[in-house]
Write an enzyme that holds these catalytic residues in place. Structure first.
Site, PDB file in Angstrom:
ATOM      1  N   TYR A 186       8.437   0.959  10.476  1.00  0.00           N
ATOM      2  CA  TYR A 186       8.738   2.053   9.551  1.00  0.00           C
ATOM      3  C   TYR A 186      10.234   2.304   9.594  1.00  0.00           C
ATOM      4  O   TYR A 186      10.838   2.295  10.671  1.00  0.00           O
ATOM      5  CB  TYR A 186       8.042   3.343   9.969  1.00  0.00           C
ATOM      6  CG  TYR A 186       6.551   3.317   9.806  1.00  0.00           C
ATOM      7  CD1 TYR A 186       5.974   3.498   8.563  1.00  0.00           C
ATOM      8  CD2 TYR A 186       5.729   3.118  10.890  1.00  0.00           C
ATOM      9  CE1 TYR A 186       4.606   3.484   8.412  1.00  0.00           C
ATOM     10  CE2 TYR A 186       4.353   3.095  10.748  1.00  0.00           C
ATOM     11  CZ  TYR A 186       3.801   3.278   9.506  1.00  0.00           C
ATOM     12  OH  TYR A 186       2.449   3.261   9.354  1.00  0.00           O
ATOM     13  N   GLU A 241       7.833   0.918   4.735  1.00  0.00           N
ATOM     14  CA  GLU A 241       7.203   0.160   5.820  1.00  0.00           C
ATOM     15  C   GLU A 241       7.180  -1.307   5.417  1.00  0.00           C
ATOM     16  O   GLU A 241       7.049  -1.620   4.228  1.00  0.00           O
ATOM     17  CB  GLU A 241       5.755   0.649   6.027  1.00  0.00           C
ATOM     18  CG  GLU A 241       4.998  -0.082   7.136  1.00  0.00           C
ATOM     19  CD  GLU A 241       3.499   0.300   7.244  1.00  0.00           C
ATOM     20  OE1 GLU A 241       2.970   0.906   6.295  1.00  0.00           O
ATOM     21  OE2 GLU A 241       2.884  -0.041   8.261  1.00  0.00           O
ATOM     22  N   HIS A 274       0.829  -1.211   0.000  1.00  0.00           N
ATOM     23  CA  HIS A 274       0.000   0.000   0.000  1.00  0.00           C
ATOM     24  C   HIS A 274       0.861   1.256   0.000  1.00  0.00           C
ATOM     25  O   HIS A 274       2.077   1.188   0.156  1.00  0.00           O
ATOM     26  CB  HIS A 274      -0.957   0.007   1.206  1.00  0.00           C
ATOM     27  CG  HIS A 274      -0.263   0.117   2.537  1.00  0.00           C
ATOM     28  ND1 HIS A 274       0.021  -0.965   3.331  1.00  0.00           N
ATOM     29  CD2 HIS A 274       0.210   1.192   3.220  1.00  0.00           C
ATOM     30  CE1 HIS A 274       0.615  -0.565   4.436  1.00  0.00           C
ATOM     31  NE2 HIS A 274       0.745   0.748   4.404  1.00  0.00           N
ATOM     32  N   HIS A 307       4.775   7.224   3.167  1.00  0.00           N
ATOM     33  CA  HIS A 307       5.530   5.977   2.984  1.00  0.00           C
ATOM     34  C   HIS A 307       4.857   5.095   1.954  1.00  0.00           C
ATOM     35  O   HIS A 307       3.693   5.287   1.618  1.00  0.00           O
ATOM     36  CB  HIS A 307       5.629   5.203   4.303  1.00  0.00           C
ATOM     37  CG  HIS A 307       4.308   4.667   4.810  1.00  0.00           C
ATOM     38  ND1 HIS A 307       3.479   5.396   5.625  1.00  0.00           N
ATOM     39  CD2 HIS A 307       3.674   3.479   4.617  1.00  0.00           C
ATOM     40  CE1 HIS A 307       2.397   4.679   5.905  1.00  0.00           C
ATOM     41  NE2 HIS A 307       2.482   3.519   5.292  1.00  0.00           N
ATOM     42  N   HIS A 326      -6.184  -1.614   3.527  1.00  0.00           N
ATOM     43  CA  HIS A 326      -5.951  -0.413   2.707  1.00  0.00           C
ATOM     44  C   HIS A 326      -4.990  -0.679   1.555  1.00  0.00           C
ATOM     45  O   HIS A 326      -4.042  -1.434   1.656  1.00  0.00           O
ATOM     46  CB  HIS A 326      -5.449   0.773   3.542  1.00  0.00           C
ATOM     47  CG  HIS A 326      -4.133   0.559   4.246  1.00  0.00           C
ATOM     48  ND1 HIS A 326      -3.689  -0.647   4.678  1.00  0.00           N
ATOM     49  CD2 HIS A 326      -3.163   1.441   4.590  1.00  0.00           C
ATOM     50  CE1 HIS A 326      -2.515  -0.509   5.273  1.00  0.00           C
ATOM     51  NE2 HIS A 326      -2.170   0.745   5.219  1.00  0.00           N
ATOM     52  N   HIS A 356      -0.399  -1.574  14.483  1.00  0.00           N
ATOM     53  CA  HIS A 356      -1.363  -0.498  14.267  1.00  0.00           C
ATOM     54  C   HIS A 356      -2.700  -0.849  14.914  1.00  0.00           C
ATOM     55  O   HIS A 356      -3.126  -2.008  14.852  1.00  0.00           O
ATOM     56  CB  HIS A 356      -1.672  -0.339  12.778  1.00  0.00           C
ATOM     57  CG  HIS A 356      -0.543   0.146  11.940  1.00  0.00           C
ATOM     58  ND1 HIS A 356       0.096   1.337  12.146  1.00  0.00           N
ATOM     59  CD2 HIS A 356       0.042  -0.388  10.841  1.00  0.00           C
ATOM     60  CE1 HIS A 356       1.020   1.515  11.215  1.00  0.00           C
ATOM     61  NE2 HIS A 356       1.024   0.478  10.418  1.00  0.00           N
TER      62      HIS A 356
HETATM   63  C1  M3P Z   1      -0.284   3.079   8.282  1.00  0.00           C
HETATM   64  C2  M3P Z   1      -0.976   1.831   8.049  1.00  0.00           C
HETATM   65  C3  M3P Z   1      -0.108   7.740   9.711  1.00  0.00           C
HETATM   66  C4  M3P Z   1      -0.617   6.385   9.740  1.00  0.00           C
HETATM   67  C5  M3P Z   1      -0.124   5.355   9.096  1.00  0.00           C
HETATM   68  C6  M3P Z   1      -0.737   4.070   9.103  1.00  0.00           C
HETATM   69  C7  M3P Z   1       0.885   8.153   8.724  1.00  0.00           C
HETATM   70  O1  M3P Z   1       0.828   3.211   7.641  1.00  0.00           O
HETATM   71  O2  M3P Z   1      -0.408   1.012   7.347  1.00  0.00           O
HETATM   72  O3  M3P Z   1      -2.077   1.679   8.565  1.00  0.00           O
HETATM   73  O4  M3P Z   1      -0.520   8.551  10.489  1.00  0.00           O
HETATM   74 FE    FE Z   2       1.247   1.900   6.057  1.00  0.00          FE
END
Ligand code: M3P
Ligand code: FE
Length: 304
Positions: free
Chosen positions: A252, A262, A151, A211, A197, A243
């Site tokens: 990351y 990532e 993603h 990213h 996602h 997450h």
């Molecule tokens: C992810 C994900 C930010 C959240 C990132 C979340 C940049 O990368 O893979 O769910 O706030």
């Molecule tokens: Fe991500």
């Protein structure tokens, strides 16, 4: 059928040799083509010509994000919809771009150059499609070697407007959203491939890349990736951790030129009727990093 999944991410790098060394020897992608100012890479289980392209530019940044569509009619339909929304669309024909044929390009309300590609040169993966081993028979060496790209996450000044475009015009489904105190979207997660996602948008400058992420098959591989990153003195940004949003396991880190990468695994497999999950700003820390419960300054501020 519309957009199938992420096709390729094209970034700019100030050092093609360093980029090639990192993306092949640390990430374990293979180089599939090279010109005077560009290098193309794919992961071991990807059939298509490339999932990452780097172009020489003194400034680190993003050239374009490319999603793959299923049918020729998808290109025509989406071309019309984007034009009706008020954005100019250009056509790329076979022979004009390395590794791909008929495609359309346009700019989005979040200031990103987006491409939809129908025809892609198929190189095959490192395993056959008949009786394949679960990983390349020669092993995957000392690199992280993700099987595929997963993603991309971009930044936008107006997250609600950007999200509306991706949903209403390009047909993405909203899986999760992070809302501020007034109920405005400050982060959105969207899918086409029945994953948590394929594309996400968070508040930040228009045209920015937060990213892009590689898929790994399980949590143990995330640990192994951390070992490899540390061994190669790659700067880790956050993780390994998990997450709240997407429920995926993650690390990351930055490529040696500064683009955030990532590695990602797990997460749920939402059916198209899975409800949109909402996170509130007071739980933003947990939403992004469930174990830490807070966001670090660098993670919030650095994008390319
Ligand atoms: C992810 C994900 C930010 C959240 C990132 C979340 C940049 O990368 O893979 O769910 O706030
Ligand atoms: Fe991500």
């Amino acid at each position: 059928m519309g957009i199938l999944r992420l096709g390729h991410v094209d970034i700019t790098v100030p050092d093609l040799d360093l980029a090639t060394a990192y993306y092949t020897e640390v990430m374990g992608m293979s180089e599939t083509a090279r010109t005077a100012d560009r290098v193309f890479f794919k992961c071991w289980d990807e059939q298509d010509h490339h999932s990452l392209a780097v172009r020489y530019d003194p400034r680190v940044g993003i050239d374009r994000i490319s999603f793959k569509v299923t049918d020729d009619e998808d290109l025509a339909t989406l071309e019309q919809r984007v034009e009706r929304y008020g954005y100019r669309v250009s056509r790329i024909h076979r022979g004009e771009e390395i590794g791909q044929g008929e495609s359309i390009r346009f700019e989005t309300p979040s200031g990103h150059k987006m491409e939809l590609v129908r025809e892609v040169e198929r190189l095959g993966s490192d395993v056959p499609t008949v009786d394949p081993a679960p990983r390349p028979p020669g092993g995957i060496g000392r690199a992280i070697a993700p099987p595929r790209m997963d993603h991309v996450l971009v930044t936008a000044e107006e997250v609600p407007e950007a999200t509306r475009f991706y949903m209403d015009v390009l047909g993405f489904r909203l899986t999760e959203q992070l809302l501020d105190g007034e109920g405005r979207q400050i982060g959105t997660w969207m899918e086409r491939s029945h994953s948590p996602h394929d594309l996400a948008v968070v508040s930040g400058p228009n045209g920015g890349l937060h990213h892009f992420a590689y898929w790994l098959d399980d949590w143990t591989e995330v640990r192994d990736a951390a070992d490899i990153l540390a061994y190669n003195a790659i700067q880790i940004d956050v993780g390994p951790t998990r997450h709240g949003i997407t429920r995926g396991a993650t690390i990351y880190f930055f490529d040696p030129m500064g683009t955030r990468n990532e590695v990602f695994t797990g997460g749920y497999r939402p059916d198209p009727d899975f409800p949109t999950i909402t996170w509130t700003e007071e739980n933003a820390g947990k939403a992004i990093f469930y174990y830490e419960g807070e966001l670090n300054e660098r993670f919030m501020k650095v994008h390319t």
